[in-house]
Structures are given as C-alpha cells and as structure tokens.
Design an enzyme around this catalytic site. Structure first.
Site, PDB file in Angstrom:
ATOM      1  N   ASN A   1      -3.070  12.909  -3.818  1.00 26.13           N
ATOM      2  CA  ASN A   1      -4.196  13.347  -4.651  1.00 26.13           C
ATOM      3  C   ASN A   1      -4.729  14.700  -4.204  1.00 26.13           C
ATOM      4  OD1 ASN A   1      -4.380  11.238  -6.530  1.00 26.13           O
ATOM      5  ND2 ASN A   1      -5.618   9.969  -5.155  1.00 26.13           N
TER       6      ASN A   1
ATOM      7  N   ASP B   1       0.848  -1.189   0.000  1.00 29.64           N
ATOM      8  CA  ASP B   1       0.000   0.000   0.000  1.00 29.64           C
ATOM      9  C   ASP B   1       0.888   1.245   0.000  1.00 29.64           C
ATOM     10  OD1 ASP B   1      -2.956   1.022   0.658  1.00 29.64           O
ATOM     11  OD2 ASP B   1      -1.539   2.221   1.825  1.00 29.64           O
ATOM     12  N   ILE B   2       0.558   2.213  -0.869  1.00 28.23           N
ATOM     13  CA  ILE B   2       1.318   3.468  -0.913  1.00 28.23           C
ATOM     14  C   ILE B   2       0.928   4.322   0.290  1.00 28.23           C
ATOM     15  CG2 ILE B   2       1.829   5.548  -2.250  1.00 28.23           C
ATOM     16  CD1 ILE B   2       0.999   3.999  -4.750  1.00 28.23           C
TER      17      ILE B   2
ATOM     18  N   GLU C   1      -4.774   2.159  -4.331  1.00 29.23           N
ATOM     19  CA  GLU C   1      -3.310   2.227  -4.222  1.00 29.23           C
ATOM     20  C   GLU C   1      -2.723   0.946  -3.651  1.00 29.23           C
ATOM     21  OE1 GLU C   1      -4.879   4.216  -0.397  1.00 29.23           O
ATOM     22  OE2 GLU C   1      -5.496   3.898  -2.476  1.00 29.23           O
TER      23      GLU C   1
ATOM     24  N   ASP D   1      -2.143   9.529 -10.459  1.00 27.68           N
ATOM     25  CA  ASP D   1      -2.113   8.512 -11.520  1.00 27.68           C
ATOM     26  C   ASP D   1      -0.688   8.270 -11.996  1.00 27.68           C
ATOM     27  OD1 ASP D   1      -4.821   8.248 -11.345  1.00 27.68           O
ATOM     28  OD2 ASP D   1      -5.292   9.364 -13.172  1.00 27.68           O
TER      29      ASP D   1
END
Length: 301
Positions: free
Chosen positions: A188, A180-181, A223, A197
């Site tokens: 965002n 997971d980021i 993500e 993106d």
C-alpha cells in the site's frame, strides 16, 4: 319495466361489460349479447348458429372437455375458469368464464375479458421477480466481502459453528487456517491502495478457485483470511498449506512474488470458533515473527 329474452331472441343492444352466451345441447350458439360485437369484434348474425367449439383455442377445448364439462354435468355449474377464445379478427383473448347448465342441456355462459387481469398478473410476477433478485443481492451483500468475493466475517461466524459441530458429532478433525499477506502495508505504501485492493481481489479469486466446496473461506479483516477445512487431518492440512504458498507465489508485485504466512490449529470439534481463531492467530504470530512465508501449527508451538 324489465326486458325478457323469450326463445333466445336477441334483446336491444345492451351495455353489459361482460359476455353472455347460450348454447344448446349440441353446443350451437343460440344467443350472444352485444358484448361480442363491441368488445370481441364478432358479427352477431354470423356468430349465432356457430358451434361454441369454433370460438376456443385447441388447448381451451381440451380443458373444456376434460374438466369444465364434467364439472358442469356433476355440479350443474362451474365458476371462474380461464379459457382462451378467438375474437372476430382471429386474435386470441384470455377470458374468465362462469357457466351453468339446465335440464335441457343448454349452457349459459358469462365471461369477462381477462387481458387486463393477465397483464396485471404478469406485471406482479415481474415485480416479484425483481424483488426476489434484489433480495438475493441484499443477502449476498450482507454475507459477502465486496472486495474479494469471499464470505465476510459475519457470515463465517454464522456458518462455522455447524461445521465444527459436525466434526464433533462424527468424530472428525477440522483444521482452521489464518492466512496473512506478508508485508501488505509496504504494498500500500509503495504502490498505493489501488494496487493493494487488486492484490486482495486476486488472492480472493484464487482462494475461491482453490478451496473445496465443503471448505469455508472468508476475509477475516484487512489482509487476513480464515479457512476452515472439515474432515482434514494434519497431513492433509500441511499439503493444503504448501499448495496455498505455491499458489500465492504466482501473484507478482513489481516482479516480486507475493508470500503469505499461515497459522494453523486442528481440533476434534471440542473447541468453538473463537478458541480456534485465537489458537490459529497465535500460530500465525509465530510464523510472522520467525521469518514469514511459512506455516506454523499451534500444536507444534
């Protein structure tokens, strides 16, 4: 009233849409109908008396000697063979040939200009190639995440069970990583979805290059990414995860390194994908709740 050909004397000009030719036992042309004139640009007076070998390309003469003639001698006829001849201007023309031989060695030839058929066949081949290319694109679209280029969740759900079954069959370990980021929502919110993106795309490209050919790597949603490492024990998985952290840190957002959290579970193949995913997700939650930018093994929680 019917017209007869006696002694192979040429009849009055005809309108047959096919070529008719007769050769003697020495393959000398002793009759040719007017098709040779209006369709193939041959002067009939020049043509009659020639060897039939003079009409055909080298490859067609080889085919005639090696296949067509032996078939004629054995079966007395040969149907729908494709050859290539030269017209009166030296142009190569594909023809479809049927032949018959009599007891005197005279060969009776009937053939059609196959240029249009070959053109249609080529068009059909091209259409088939286009359809196959489109099918490949559709298959790729159905199995690939458009943004990252990785396989999508549907595809890994299809392919993972076989990998898990192999681990069980050969008594090997298999590791599943949920990646997971960290703070992706902030990316965002601060820099816009376009930048978000781009980050997902960059991470996807790096995972593709980093993973082994036997690994399954997919975007699982948002993500989150999932990685299946076959035949990989805890030591190997720790090394893989450490290298993955380092690789992701090379990506910068506003001069700040990107970090990831990883949840890992290891199995002997006895657990299905759903159970493995739940365990790795639980470990991922622990990694995020204890500070992020780290790897947590489900077996250690």
């Amino acid at each position: 009233m019917t017209n007869k050909v006696i002694g192979f004397i040429s009849p009055e000009p005809d309108a047959f849409q096919s070529g008719a030719m007769v050769t003697d036992e020495n393959r000398r042309i002793i009759y040719a109908n007017t098709y040779f004139s209006y369709e193939l640009n041959w002067d009939l007076e020049t043509l009659v008396g020639k060897s039939s070998d003079d009409l055909f390309t080298y490859a067609s003469k080889i085919f005639f000697e090696s296949y067509l003639m032996p078939t004629l001698l054995h079966d007395k006829k040969c149907e729908e063979m494709q050859l290539t001849l030269y017209d009166g201007n030296g142009k190569r023309i594909p023809i479809l040939v049927s032949t018959k031989i009599d007891e005197k060695g005279h060969i009776y030839w009937v053939f059609f200009n196959a240029s249009k058929r070959d053109k249609l066949y080529e068009e059909l081949i091209n259409v088939r190639r286009e359809l196959e290319a489109q099918a490949k694109i559709l298959i790729s679209m159905a199995s690939t995440d458009e943004l990252t280029g990785l396989m999508n969740r549907r595809e890994i759900n299809l392919r993972a069970p076989e990998l898990i079954n192999q681990a069980k069959r050969y008594k090997n370990t298999i590791s599943l990583l949920m990646v997971d980021i960290d703070h992706f929502k902030k990316v965002n919110d601060s820099f816009g979805h376009v930048q978000g993106d781009k980050l997902l795309n960059e991470l996807g490209l790096r995972l593709q290059a980093f993973g082994r050919q036997t690994d399954l790597i997919a975007r699982f949603g948002g993500e989150e990414f999932i990685i299946l490492l076959p035949d990989t024990d805890k030591v190997g998985t720790k090394l893989f995860a450490a290298q993955l952290h380092e690789l992701m840190s090379e990506i910068k957002i506003n001069n700040t390194s990107v970090t990831i959290s990883i949840g890992v579970t290891i199995s002997d193949g006895s657990l299905n994908l759903d159970n493995l995913t739940k365990q790795a997700d639980s470990a991922l939650y622990m990694a995020k709740s204890t500070g992020r930018n780290r790897t947590v093994f489900y077996q250690d929680t």
